[in-house]
Design a protein around this motif. Structure first.
Motif, PDB file in Angstrom:
ATOM      1  N   ALA A   2      -4.777   3.866  -0.439  1.00  0.00           N
ATOM      2  CA  ALA A   2      -3.682   4.124  -1.381  1.00  0.00           C
ATOM      3  C   ALA A   2      -4.210   4.406  -2.779  1.00  0.00           C
ATOM      4  CB  ALA A   2      -2.730   2.939  -1.407  1.00  0.00           C
ATOM      5  N   HIS A   3      -5.319   3.784  -3.137  1.00  0.00           N
ATOM      6  CA  HIS A   3      -5.869   3.991  -4.474  1.00  0.00           C
ATOM      7  C   HIS A   3      -6.788   5.198  -4.561  1.00  0.00           C
ATOM      8  CE1 HIS A   3      -4.447  -0.139  -5.124  1.00  0.00           C
ATOM      9  NE2 HIS A   3      -4.336   0.268  -6.380  1.00  0.00           N
TER      10      HIS A   3
ATOM     11  N   MET B  40      -4.987  -0.413   1.474  1.00  0.00           N
ATOM     12  CA  MET B  40      -4.966  -0.577   0.014  1.00  0.00           C
ATOM     13  C   MET B  40      -6.014   0.329  -0.650  1.00  0.00           C
ATOM     14  SD  MET B  40      -2.695  -2.578  -1.243  1.00  0.00           S
ATOM     15  CE  MET B  40      -3.300  -3.199  -2.786  1.00  0.00           C
ATOM     16  N   VAL B  41      -7.192   0.390  -0.069  1.00  0.00           N
ATOM     17  CA  VAL B  41      -8.236   1.254  -0.621  1.00  0.00           C
ATOM     18  C   VAL B  41      -7.797   2.711  -0.523  1.00  0.00           C
ATOM     19  CG1 VAL B  41     -10.602   2.063  -0.270  1.00  0.00           C
ATOM     20  CG2 VAL B  41     -10.093  -0.371  -0.173  1.00  0.00           C
TER      21      VAL B  41
ATOM     22  N   ILE C 124       2.276   1.855  -3.501  1.00  0.00           N
ATOM     23  CA  ILE C 124       1.241   2.329  -4.431  1.00  0.00           C
ATOM     24  C   ILE C 124       0.948   3.798  -4.165  1.00  0.00           C
ATOM     25  CG2 ILE C 124      -1.207   2.115  -5.034  1.00  0.00           C
ATOM     26  CD1 ILE C 124      -0.870  -0.923  -4.592  1.00  0.00           C
ATOM     27  N   ALA C 125       0.839   4.154  -2.879  1.00  0.00           N
ATOM     28  CA  ALA C 125       0.538   5.546  -2.528  1.00  0.00           C
ATOM     29  C   ALA C 125       1.657   6.483  -2.974  1.00  0.00           C
ATOM     30  CB  ALA C 125       0.311   5.672  -1.023  1.00  0.00           C
TER      31      ALA C 125
ATOM     32  N   ARG D  44       1.522   6.930  -6.732  1.00  0.00           N
ATOM     33  CA  ARG D  44       0.396   7.779  -7.147  1.00  0.00           C
ATOM     34  C   ARG D  44       0.488   9.177  -6.566  1.00  0.00           C
ATOM     35  NH1 ARG D  44      -4.445   5.094  -8.822  1.00  0.00           N
ATOM     36  NH2 ARG D  44      -5.559   6.784  -7.818  1.00  0.00           N
TER      37      ARG D  44
ATOM     38  N   HIS E 165       0.283  10.220  -3.453  1.00  0.00           N
ATOM     39  CA  HIS E 165      -0.792  10.447  -2.489  1.00  0.00           C
ATOM     40  C   HIS E 165      -0.301  11.410  -1.421  1.00  0.00           C
ATOM     41  CE1 HIS E 165      -3.920   9.540   0.440  1.00  0.00           C
ATOM     42  NE2 HIS E 165      -4.569   8.919  -0.526  1.00  0.00           N
TER      43      HIS E 165
ATOM     44  N   PRO F 207       0.813  -1.229   0.000  1.00  0.00           N
ATOM     45  CA  PRO F 207       0.000   0.000   0.000  1.00  0.00           C
ATOM     46  C   PRO F 207       0.842   1.272   0.000  1.00  0.00           C
ATOM     47  CG  PRO F 207      -0.845  -1.542   1.625  1.00  0.00           C
ATOM     48  CD  PRO F 207       0.444  -2.097   1.126  1.00  0.00           C
TER      49      PRO F 207
ATOM     50  N   SER G  10      -7.567   9.029  -4.426  1.00  0.00           N
ATOM     51  CA  SER G  10      -6.867  10.301  -4.510  1.00  0.00           C
ATOM     52  C   SER G  10      -7.875  11.388  -4.185  1.00  0.00           C
ATOM     53  CB  SER G  10      -6.274  10.514  -5.898  1.00  0.00           C
ATOM     54  OG  SER G  10      -7.293  10.467  -6.852  1.00  0.00           O
TER      55      SER G  10
ATOM     56  N   SER H  35       0.918   9.521   1.859  1.00  0.00           N
ATOM     57  CA  SER H  35       1.566   8.253   1.529  1.00  0.00           C
ATOM     58  C   SER H  35       2.284   7.642   2.733  1.00  0.00           C
ATOM     59  CB  SER H  35       2.534   8.433   0.367  1.00  0.00           C
ATOM     60  OG  SER H  35       3.562   9.330   0.720  1.00  0.00           O
TER      61      SER H  35
END
Length: 113
Positions: free
Chosen positions: A74-75, A71-72, A41-42, A45, A47, A38, A77, A50
Motif C-alpha cells: 500500500a505504501h 501494508m508495504v 491507505i492504498a 494514495r 495506488h 492497507p 507507488s 488498491s
C-alpha cells in the motif's frame, strides 16, 4: 458461612457480562480496522492496485505476514519511468523537426512548380 457482598453478586455478574461484551466488540472493531487499513491507505494514495491491496489486507490478517506485505504494498507507488521525461522531450523535438521538414518540402514544391 455467609459472605458480606452476597447481595451484590447478581449485579456483579451483569456488570462483568457487560464488560466482556464491550471488550469482545472492541476486539472485533480493532480487527476490522486493521484488516481495512492497507486498502484505505492504498486508496488514499491512489495506488493502481488498491483493490488487490484491500483484499490482501483482509485475507492476510489471520496469517499476519500477508497483512504486513499488504501494508508495504500500500505504501509502495510505482516509480515513474525515468526515461519517460526524456522520451517526452525527444518526441517534442522530433515533432518540431517533422514540422520543419514538412515546411521545407512545401517550399521546395512551390519553387519547382
Amino acid at each position: 458461612m455467609e459472605y458480606g457482598l452476597q447481595s451484590v453478586g447478581p449485579a456483579l455478574r451483569i456488570i462483568s457480562l457487560i464488560f466482556l461484551l464491550v471488550f469482545a466488540a472492541l476486539i472485533i472493531a480493532v480487527a476490522v480496522g486493521l484488516a481495512a487499513l492497507p486498502g484505505q491507505i492504498a486508496k488514499r494514495r491512489q495506488h493502481p492496485f488498491s483493490d488487490a491491496v484491500n483484499i490482501a489486507g483482509w485475507l492476510g490478517l489471520p496469517t499476519g505476514i500477508v497483512w504486513v506485505l499488504a501494508m508495504v504494498w500500500a505504501h509502495m507507488s510505482p516509480k515513474p519511468n525515468e526515461s519517460s521525461g526524456r522520451a517526452t522531450t525527444e518526441s517534442t523535438q522530433l515533432a518540431a523537426q517533422v514540422q520543419q521538414l514538412e515546411s521545407l518540402v512545401d517550399s521546395l514544391e512551390q519553387t519547382s512548380s
